[in-house]
Design an enzyme around this catalytic site. Structure first.
Site, PDB file in Angstrom:
ATOM      1  N   ILE A  23       0.847  -1.191   0.000  1.00  0.00           N
ATOM      2  CA  ILE A  23       0.000   0.000   0.000  1.00  0.00           C
ATOM      3  C   ILE A  23       0.891   1.254   0.000  1.00  0.00           C
ATOM      4  O   ILE A  23       0.588   2.242  -0.676  1.00  0.00           O
ATOM      5  CB  ILE A  23      -0.950  -0.026   1.215  1.00  0.00           C
ATOM      6  CG1 ILE A  23      -1.983  -1.153   1.028  1.00  0.00           C
ATOM      7  CG2 ILE A  23      -1.646   1.314   1.405  1.00  0.00           C
ATOM      8  CD1 ILE A  23      -2.882  -1.407   2.210  1.00  0.00           C
ATOM      9  N   VAL A  68      11.765  -0.262  12.688  1.00  0.00           N
ATOM     10  CA  VAL A  68      11.326   0.728  13.685  1.00  0.00           C
ATOM     11  C   VAL A  68      11.639   0.297  15.116  1.00  0.00           C
ATOM     12  O   VAL A  68      11.547   1.099  16.040  1.00  0.00           O
ATOM     13  CB  VAL A  68       9.821   1.075  13.563  1.00  0.00           C
ATOM     14  CG1 VAL A  68       9.558   1.807  12.263  1.00  0.00           C
ATOM     15  CG2 VAL A  68       8.948  -0.158  13.715  1.00  0.00           C
ATOM     16  N   TYR A 158      -8.976 -11.670  11.778  1.00  0.00           N
ATOM     17  CA  TYR A 158      -8.123 -10.481  11.885  1.00  0.00           C
ATOM     18  C   TYR A 158      -7.392 -10.467  13.228  1.00  0.00           C
ATOM     19  O   TYR A 158      -6.330  -9.856  13.375  1.00  0.00           O
ATOM     20  CB  TYR A 158      -8.932  -9.189  11.672  1.00  0.00           C
ATOM     21  CG  TYR A 158      -8.056  -8.001  11.331  1.00  0.00           C
ATOM     22  CD1 TYR A 158      -7.225  -8.021  10.213  1.00  0.00           C
ATOM     23  CD2 TYR A 158      -8.042  -6.867  12.137  1.00  0.00           C
ATOM     24  CE1 TYR A 158      -6.393  -6.942   9.912  1.00  0.00           C
ATOM     25  CE2 TYR A 158      -7.224  -5.785  11.839  1.00  0.00           C
ATOM     26  CZ  TYR A 158      -6.399  -5.835  10.726  1.00  0.00           C
ATOM     27  OH  TYR A 158      -5.587  -4.757  10.435  1.00  0.00           O
ATOM     28  N   LYS A 165      -5.023  -2.092  15.963  1.00  0.00           N
ATOM     29  CA  LYS A 165      -5.478  -0.991  15.091  1.00  0.00           C
ATOM     30  C   LYS A 165      -6.419  -0.046  15.842  1.00  0.00           C
ATOM     31  O   LYS A 165      -6.453   1.152  15.560  1.00  0.00           O
ATOM     32  CB  LYS A 165      -6.186  -1.548  13.842  1.00  0.00           C
ATOM     33  CG  LYS A 165      -5.268  -2.292  12.877  1.00  0.00           C
ATOM     34  CD  LYS A 165      -4.190  -1.413  12.275  1.00  0.00           C
ATOM     35  CE  LYS A 165      -3.503  -2.085  11.103  1.00  0.00           C
ATOM     36  NZ  LYS A 165      -2.308  -1.343  10.650  1.00  0.00           N
ATOM     37  N   LYS A 195      -4.813  -7.656  -1.452  1.00  0.00           N
ATOM     38  CA  LYS A 195      -3.797  -8.710  -1.445  1.00  0.00           C
ATOM     39  C   LYS A 195      -2.393  -8.127  -1.410  1.00  0.00           C
ATOM     40  O   LYS A 195      -1.880  -7.649  -2.419  1.00  0.00           O
ATOM     41  CB  LYS A 195      -3.956  -9.601  -2.684  1.00  0.00           C
ATOM     42  CG  LYS A 195      -4.864 -10.758  -2.444  1.00  0.00           C
ATOM     43  CD  LYS A 195      -4.569 -11.949  -3.327  1.00  0.00           C
ATOM     44  CE  LYS A 195      -5.277 -13.138  -2.715  1.00  0.00           C
ATOM     45  NZ  LYS A 195      -5.349 -14.308  -3.467  1.00  0.00           N
ATOM     46  N   THR A 196      -1.777  -8.135  -0.255  1.00  0.00           N
ATOM     47  CA  THR A 196      -0.391  -7.668  -0.110  1.00  0.00           C
ATOM     48  C   THR A 196       0.356  -8.740   0.667  1.00  0.00           C
ATOM     49  O   THR A 196      -0.244  -9.719   1.100  1.00  0.00           O
ATOM     50  CB  THR A 196      -0.340  -6.353   0.694  1.00  0.00           C
ATOM     51  OG1 THR A 196      -0.836  -6.627   2.010  1.00  0.00           O
ATOM     52  CG2 THR A 196      -1.157  -5.251   0.058  1.00  0.00           C
TER      53      THR A 196
HETATM   54  P1  NAD Z   1       3.083  -4.939   3.146  1.00  0.00           P
HETATM   55  O1  NAD Z   1       3.576  -6.271   3.615  1.00  0.00           O
HETATM   56  O2  NAD Z   1       3.357  -4.569   1.760  1.00  0.00           O
HETATM   57  O3  NAD Z   1       3.609  -3.793   4.105  1.00  0.00           O
HETATM   58  C1  NAD Z   1       3.865  -4.003   5.470  1.00  0.00           C
HETATM   59  C2  NAD Z   1       5.159  -3.311   5.771  1.00  0.00           C
HETATM   60  O4  NAD Z   1       5.460  -3.359   7.173  1.00  0.00           O
HETATM   61  C3  NAD Z   1       6.365  -3.959   5.061  1.00  0.00           C
HETATM   62  O5  NAD Z   1       7.015  -3.012   4.238  1.00  0.00           O
HETATM   63  C4  NAD Z   1       7.265  -4.381   6.204  1.00  0.00           C
HETATM   64  O6  NAD Z   1       8.642  -4.260   5.906  1.00  0.00           O
HETATM   65  C5  NAD Z   1       6.856  -3.358   7.261  1.00  0.00           C
HETATM   66  N1  NAD Z   1       7.330  -3.726   8.606  1.00  0.00           N
HETATM   67  C6  NAD Z   1       7.035  -4.819   9.342  1.00  0.00           C
HETATM   68  N2  NAD Z   1       7.760  -4.805  10.486  1.00  0.00           N
HETATM   69  C7  NAD Z   1       8.514  -3.680  10.457  1.00  0.00           C
HETATM   70  C8  NAD Z   1       9.470  -3.088  11.331  1.00  0.00           C
HETATM   71  N3  NAD Z   1       9.843  -3.694  12.494  1.00  0.00           N
HETATM   72  N4  NAD Z   1      10.068  -1.924  10.984  1.00  0.00           N
HETATM   73  C9  NAD Z   1       9.749  -1.304   9.826  1.00  0.00           C
HETATM   74  N5  NAD Z   1       8.851  -1.816   8.937  1.00  0.00           N
HETATM   75  C10 NAD Z   1       8.245  -2.985   9.263  1.00  0.00           C
HETATM   76  O7  NAD Z   1       1.498  -4.951   3.441  1.00  0.00           O
HETATM   77  P2  NAD Z   1       0.411  -3.787   3.339  1.00  0.00           P
HETATM   78  O8  NAD Z   1      -0.911  -4.514   3.270  1.00  0.00           O
HETATM   79  O9  NAD Z   1       0.774  -2.803   2.325  1.00  0.00           O
HETATM   80  O10 NAD Z   1       0.470  -3.143   4.804  1.00  0.00           O
HETATM   81  C11 NAD Z   1       0.652  -1.764   5.018  1.00  0.00           C
HETATM   82  C12 NAD Z   1      -0.317  -1.256   6.081  1.00  0.00           C
HETATM   83  O11 NAD Z   1      -1.652  -1.302   5.573  1.00  0.00           O
HETATM   84  C13 NAD Z   1      -0.329  -2.060   7.381  1.00  0.00           C
HETATM   85  O12 NAD Z   1      -0.454  -1.174   8.464  1.00  0.00           O
HETATM   86  C14 NAD Z   1      -1.601  -2.873   7.243  1.00  0.00           C
HETATM   87  O13 NAD Z   1      -2.118  -3.269   8.483  1.00  0.00           O
HETATM   88  C15 NAD Z   1      -2.484  -1.865   6.548  1.00  0.00           C
HETATM   89  N6  NAD Z   1      -3.693  -2.390   5.900  1.00  0.00           N
HETATM   90  C16 NAD Z   1      -3.611  -3.416   5.027  1.00  0.00           C
HETATM   91  C17 NAD Z   1      -4.769  -3.900   4.436  1.00  0.00           C
HETATM   92  C18 NAD Z   1      -4.714  -5.069   3.487  1.00  0.00           C
HETATM   93  O14 NAD Z   1      -5.746  -5.710   3.285  1.00  0.00           O
HETATM   94  N7  NAD Z   1      -3.586  -5.363   2.893  1.00  0.00           N
HETATM   95  C19 NAD Z   1      -6.006  -3.318   4.719  1.00  0.00           C
HETATM   96  C20 NAD Z   1      -6.061  -2.241   5.605  1.00  0.00           C
HETATM   97  C21 NAD Z   1      -4.895  -1.784   6.203  1.00  0.00           C
END
Ligand code: NAD
Length: 251
Positions: A23, A68, A158, A165, A195-196
């Site tokens: 995302i 982080v 979830y 969250k 889907k990620t």
């Molecule tokens: P993604 O796997 O592409 O991104 C998740 C990111 O978190 C990765 O880049 C990973 O390196 C990073 N991460 C994990 N641990 C870390 C750490 N210790 N330090 C720094 N970075 C760290 O997946 P995404 O779906 O793009 O997730 C991004 C955000 O969107 C998340 O907060 C997720 O909860 C939220 N989100 C996702 C969805 C979905 O359906 N995919 C829906 C709503 C919200």
């Protein structure tokens, strides 16, 4: 892709790109197309080969490692931003993590360690970043994070990310109040399931995806551009009086 708005002159830090499905990448792509200058981080050496080419395609001059949980790395990122730019206009926090055993188990069974780790990476890190960003946002700024409807409703599978969250969303509201007098806005994007890679950690994710589409008024899935366009609006001056909100992008 045509930019819907102009972010020329704005400088933003992107934390959370893992690959082209992230995302954070979807958002960064729209920011870049709209003219923003970007700094991009990657999690570790393993992630770097996937993230660096994407960061370069976004014209990023600052590309640094950032787990982080490593305070030195986080500090180094902001030091570099300070030396290179001297200011920051927006920050995208798009990260989440929970140990698989805790994520896929019942909330009732979540270990203390797993809970703390999930909270630290997925929620408290946003506070830490805001604290580093605050002095750099001398003319105001926009802090963005990512959440999901599982914070407000108990969505099957979830799990522990729901309570995490919920805490993150509450932080958004308190941060908005605390930083408001500096014109620093704080908002969360709440997209439907997509889907990620992170989504792959959730058991029966396809059911969640289908559920999202079934209950959505428009009954279709959303894509990275949908989230990116909303993100671009929220970091732009067009949204200069919008703060403390949880913004659904769910069709
Ligand atoms: P993604 O796997 O592409 O991104 C998740 C990111 O978190 C990765 O880049 C990973 O390196 C990073 N991460 C994990 N641990 C870390 C750490 N210790 N330090 C720094 N970075 C760290 O997946 P995404 O779906 O793009 O997730 C991004 C955000 O969107 C998340 O907060 C997720 O909860 C939220 N989100 C996702 C969805 C979905 O359906 N995919 C829906 C709503 C919200």
């Amino acid at each position: 892709m045509t930019a819907l708005l102009d972010l020329t002159g704005k400088k933003g830090l992107i934390v959370g790109i893992a690959n082209e499905h992230s995302i954070a990448y979807g958002c960064a792509r729209v920011f870049h197309t709209a003219g923003a200058a970007l700094a991009v981080t990657y999690l570790n050496e393993k992630a770097e080969p996937f993230v660096r080419p994407l960061a370069q395609s976004l014209g990023a001059r600052i590309i640094l490692p950032c787990d982080v949980q490593d305070e030195n790395q986080l500090a180094a990122v902001f030091r570099e931003v300070t030396e290179h730019w001297g200011s920051l206009d927006f920050l995208l926090h798009s990260i989440a993590f929970a140990p698989k055993i805790d994520l896929q188990g019942r909330v009732v069974d979540c270990s203390s360690d797993g809970f703390l780790k999930a909270m630290d990476i997925s929620c408290h890190s946003f506070l830490r970043m805001a604290k580093y960003a605050e002095p750099l946002m001398k003319n105001g700024g926009s802090l963005l994070t990512l959440t999901y409807i599982g914070s407000q409703e108990a969505i099957p599978n979830y799990g522990i990310m729901g309570p995490v969250k919920a805490a993150l969303e509450s932080c958004v509201r308190y941060m908005a109040v605390e930083l408001g007098d500096k014109d620093i806005r704080v908002n969360a994007l709440s997209p439907a399931a997509m889907k990620t890679r992170a989504a792959g950690g959730i058991a029966h994710f396809d059911d969640l995806l289908k559920h999202s589409q079934d209950i959505a008024p428009m009954h279709h899935s959303i894509d990275l551009d949908d989230v990116g366009n909303m993100a671009a609006f929220l970091v732009s001056d067009l949204s200069k009086n919008i703060t403390g909100g949880i913004h659904r992008i769910n069709g």
